[in-house]
Structure formats: structure tokens, C-alpha cells
Design a protein around this motif. Structure first.
Motif, short mmCIF file in Angstrom:
data_model
loop_
_atom_site.label_atom_id
_atom_site.label_comp_id
_atom_site.label_asym_id
_atom_site.label_seq_id
_atom_site.Cartn_x
_atom_site.Cartn_y
_atom_site.Cartn_z
N LYS A 103 35.84 -68.55 -12.46
CA LYS A 103 34.88 -67.26 -13.42
C LYS A 103 33.59 -67.18 -13.16
CE LYS A 103 34.81 -66.48 -18.66
NZ LYS A 103 35.38 -65.48 -18.40
N SER A 104 32.44 -68.91 -13.31
CA SER A 104 31.26 -68.70 -12.73
C SER A 104 30.66 -67.62 -12.09
CB SER A 104 30.75 -69.56 -12.98
OG SER A 104 29.35 -70.12 -12.40
N LEU A 105 31.78 -67.69 -10.74
CA LEU A 105 30.88 -67.61 -9.69
C LEU A 105 31.25 -65.91 -8.99
CD1 LEU A 105 30.80 -67.56 -6.38
CD2 LEU A 105 33.62 -67.45 -6.33
N LYS A 106 31.77 -65.26 -10.34
CA LYS A 106 31.94 -63.86 -10.47
C LYS A 106 31.34 -63.02 -11.27
CE LYS A 106 35.12 -60.59 -12.38
NZ LYS A 106 34.49 -59.50 -11.05
N ILE A 107 31.14 -63.52 -12.52
CA ILE A 107 29.70 -63.06 -12.64
C ILE A 107 28.20 -63.77 -12.95
CG2 ILE A 107 28.62 -64.11 -15.01
CD1 ILE A 107 30.94 -65.24 -16.26
N GLU A 108 28.25 -64.87 -11.51
CA GLU A 108 26.84 -64.94 -10.90
C GLU A 108 26.35 -63.70 -10.13
OE1 GLU A 108 24.29 -66.95 -11.99
OE2 GLU A 108 25.52 -68.26 -13.58
N VAL A 109 26.85 -63.82 -9.00
CA VAL A 109 27.45 -63.04 -7.55
C VAL A 109 26.97 -61.38 -8.71
CG1 VAL A 109 29.14 -62.24 -7.40
CG2 VAL A 109 27.81 -62.32 -5.48
N GLU A 110 27.91 -61.19 -9.14
CA GLU A 110 27.24 -59.65 -10.01
C GLU A 110 26.17 -59.88 -10.90
OE1 GLU A 110 29.65 -57.01 -9.41
OE2 GLU A 110 31.74 -58.66 -9.09
N GLY A 111 25.52 -60.15 -10.88
CA GLY A 111 24.25 -60.66 -11.80
C GLY A 111 23.76 -60.58 -10.78
N SER A 112 23.45 -61.82 -10.20
CA SER A 112 22.65 -61.29 -8.97
C SER A 112 22.68 -60.05 -7.85
CB SER A 112 22.77 -62.33 -7.81
OG SER A 112 22.95 -63.66 -8.95
N LEU A 113 23.11 -59.46 -7.98
CA LEU A 113 24.33 -58.33 -6.53
C LEU A 113 22.94 -56.62 -7.91
CD1 LEU A 113 27.63 -58.42 -5.96
CD2 LEU A 113 25.12 -58.58 -4.37
N LYS A 114 22.68 -57.34 -8.90
CA LYS A 114 22.38 -55.46 -9.95
C LYS A 114 20.89 -56.48 -9.80
CE LYS A 114 26.27 -55.05 -13.21
NZ LYS A 114 26.92 -55.33 -14.24
N ARG A 115 19.88 -57.55 -10.31
CA ARG A 115 19.11 -58.07 -10.49
C ARG A 115 18.38 -57.38 -8.87
NH1 ARG A 115 21.44 -61.86 -13.88
NH2 ARG A 115 21.81 -63.06 -12.91
N LEU A 116 18.88 -57.80 -7.69
CA LEU A 116 19.14 -57.54 -6.13
C LEU A 116 18.69 -56.58 -5.77
CD1 LEU A 116 19.95 -60.44 -4.40
CD2 LEU A 116 17.39 -60.75 -5.33
N LYS A 117 19.14 -55.38 -7.09
CA LYS A 117 19.73 -53.76 -5.94
C LYS A 117 19.98 -53.98 -5.00
CE LYS A 117 15.42 -52.62 -9.05
NZ LYS A 117 15.68 -53.80 -10.24
N THR A 118 21.08 -54.78 -4.72
CA THR A 118 21.28 -54.25 -3.61
C THR A 118 22.77 -54.78 -3.76
OG1 THR A 118 21.59 -56.02 -1.60
CG2 THR A 118 21.83 -57.31 -2.82
N ASP A 119 24.00 -54.49 -2.63
CA ASP A 119 25.03 -55.09 -2.87
C ASP A 119 25.77 -55.99 -1.32
OD1 ASP A 119 25.03 -53.42 0.29
OD2 ASP A 119 26.25 -51.49 0.14
#
Length: 346
Positions: A103-119
Motif C-alpha cells: 500500500k505504501s509502495l503504491k501511494i509513494e510511487v504514484e506521488g513521486s511520478l506526479k512530482r517528478l513530472k515523468t512516467d
């Protein structure tokens, strides 16, 4: 800037110096604001640097945001971006969102991808071992992200070596994507990873990134400031470093470092970083200003002789302790070590 493969298990070429972004943000004093961060990133890129390290936890996510803004104005694929999960970007995370679990992994990676503006993220680390989540859950979750194309390589940071070894061997035996790189604290004053982490990295082919390469700035201090070294560990700026030991015992070693720097006409920071490069690691720089970055970028051009390296090893003496001292003494006496070529392999 020189380049190296990221360990023996990848074909990815990265700059031998890594730009760390832990100090990029406005949530605490003594950090880089957006303009300073942009200049540091631009200068690192202009110098040939392509390897940048960040985390969802750095400055409440602002470091990733600053980096994302920078990447948006450049060719994203030119850079190798490492980020991390576990600590979260929230100041007071809910208990269900913190840790190494899926659960933490899913939340974290999605948040990082948005902040980093990358896929996608090139290297994704478990930032800290929570000591709870089963290795199987961690590695299968990371494997799913690789197969989904959201991350490319797996990294492990601040994790006991037996957990790192368990993760590596599980991945190999279960057909999962194995971890390719570790990131641990390593510098002249903190050499604990030489006991087991570095030998395991060599045996497994994993790369080693070294955070706090200047021991929170202590190794870069001017001789005139050596009187302030005692207790400096508790004031280190690296947000990971919780070392509160008194550093007065380092003064003789730091004097030796300063002598060598003077003889070679280099800075103490350059010598300390060159030592790490000679150990085969990737130092993670943590500059707050452009001047601090400039003081580190030429470390790759410093050539330390075998005598220089031995002198630094002796000055910043490290005791491996039991059972390594016993094994070394016994094997040396028997002449057994002469049979070794490159050490044990997995």
C-alpha cells in the motif's frame, strides 16, 4: 565527468558523481530555494552529470517537485533519476501509509511520478527497512512496478545486510527483478559497510552509492575550524544522519587529510571523494550552494596513489571486529588467502 556502469548487473552508464537533492526545498532553514536548486541542477548537467538522487521524503516532497520542474525543461531520457519510498512526503503520515508494504509502495510511487513530472523512475529504492514487511512482499511489489514500466531498477537503502542478501537471493530464485544497487552511509569517518555490505556488493555485482560522503561536511572543514569538530556529528546537515557521536577523536585523522590535500594541491573534499571513488562507490553529493557543488566536481580527476589510499585507511582506522579479524588472522597464517582470486561469488 567520468561514467561507470551501475554495477555488474546492469548496462546503464551513469556519472560517477551523483547529485543528491536532500537539501533542495524551503521547508527548513539552510536549504536551497527553487532558484538555487535550479542553478545547481543546471550546472551539474552542464558538467556532464546525469545521475540524480531524490526521495519523496526530502523537504516534504519539494525536492522532487524542484527536480520535476527542471526535468520538464530538458530531455528526460538523458537523466538517470533515483527516488525512494517508505518515509513519505507527509509530515505526519497515517500509519497505513508508512512502511515498506504494498500500500505504501503504491501511494509513494504514484506521488513521486506526479512530482517528478515523468512516467518512470530509473532506480527506485526502499529508503529504510521497516523491520516488519516480509522481504517477499517488498520484492514482489517492486517487481510488479518494473513489469508495469513505472520503475526500471530496484535499489535497497539503509537495510541490514542479511535483509539485502535475502532480497537478492529471493529475487534470483523466484524469477523476480533483483536489486541492482545499494545506498548506504559511507565515508572516511564512517566505514562500517566495509564489514559486509561492500563484500556483498562485490560478490553480487550490486553497485554501491555512498550517502553523506563528507560526513555532514566534517571532512571538508578548514583546518582553522577543526576546533569545532567535537560534537559536529550532531549538527550534520544531511537529513538522514542521526550520528550524535563526539568527533574529537577525528582531529588527528583530519590533520592527515589536510596534509595530503596540501601536498596534492587539492581540497579536503576532493581527497575524501576521490577515496570513495577509488573504493568503487558512487558518492552522493549534497550541495546547498553552487560553490559547494563546484568544490566537488573535480574529485574524479584526483589520482590517489596506493600509498595515499593506505595512508588514509590507516589515519581513519577501521576495525572489522569479530569474526572478520579472527578469520583474517587465521587464513593469513595458513596462507589460504593466497588462493583467492577475486573473493567469493554468489
Amino acid at each position: 565527468m567520468k561514467y561507470r556502469l551501475l554495477g555488474q548487473n546492469t548496462g546503464l552508464a551513469v556519472s560517477e558523481l551523483v547529485l543528491g537533492t536532500a537539501r533542495m526545498g524551503k521547508s527548513a532553514s539552510g536549504q536551497s530555494n527553487a532558484n538555487e536548486a535550479r542553478m545547481i541542477l543546471q550546472h551539474f548537467h552542464a558538467a556532464g552529470g546525469n545521475f540524480i538522487d531524490t526521495s519523496s521524503a526530502y523537504q516534504g516532497g519539494q525536492s522532487e517537485t524542484f527536480l520535476g520542474d527542471f526535468l520538464a525543461g530538458h530531455r528526460r531520457d538523458e537523466f538517470v533519476i533515483a527516488s525512494k519510498y517508505c518515509r513519505t512526503a507527509e509530515a505526519t503520515p497515517a500509519i497505513a501509509t508508512h512502511g515498506n508494504h504494498r500500500k505504501s509502495l503504491k501511494i509513494e510511487v504514484e506521488g513521486s511520478l506526479k512530482r517528478l513530472k515523468t512516467d518512470y523512475i530509473d532506480v527506485y529504492f526502499v529508503h529504510f527497512d521497516d523491520g516488519i514487511t516480509p522481504i517477499d512482499e517488498i520484492m514482489r511489489g517492486l517487481d510488479d512496478l518494473v513489469r508495469a514500466g513505472k520503475i526500471l531498477y530496484v535499489g535497497l537503502s539503509n537495510m541490514p545486510v542479511w535483509r539485502v542478501a535475502s532480497a537478492f537471493m529471493l529475487a534470483k530464485s523466484a524469477g523476480l527483478i533483483p536489486p541492482s544497487v545499494m545506498q548506504m552511509q559511507y565515508n572516511l569517518a564512517e566505514r562500517a559497510i566495509e564489514r559486509e555490505y561492500l563484500p556483498f556488493a562485490k560478490a553480487s555485482g550490486m553497485a554501491m552509492m555512498a550517502w553523506s560522503p563528507l560526513f555532514g561536511g566534517v571532512l571538508a572543514k578548514d583546518m582553522a575550524d577543526l576546533g569545532d569538530v567535537a560534537g559536529a556529528g550532531s549538527r550534520q546537515s544531511n537529513p538522514h544522519n542521526h550520528n550524535h557521536h563526539n568527533n574529537a577523536h577525528l582531529v588527528p585523522a583530519l590533520e592527515k587529510l589536510a596534509e595530503m590535500a596540501g601536498r596534492l594541491h587539492k581540497s579536503r573534499a576532493e581527497i575524501a571523494l576521490a577515496w570513495l571513488l577509488a573504493k568503487g562507490t558512487f558518492p552522493v553529493l549534497g550541495p546547498r550552494t553552487l560553490d559547494q557543488l563546484n568544490g566537488c566536481l573535480s574529485a574524479g580527476d584526483v589520482v590517489l596513489s596506493d600509498d595515499d589510499l593506505a595512508s588514509l585507511d590507516q589515519a581513519f582506522a577501521f576495525q572489522a571486529g569479530y569474526p572478520y579479524d579472527l578469520l583474517d588472522k587465521t587464513c593469513q597464517a595458513a596462507g589460504y588467502r593466497r588462493l583467492a582470486l577475486n573473493g567469493p561469488v554468489l
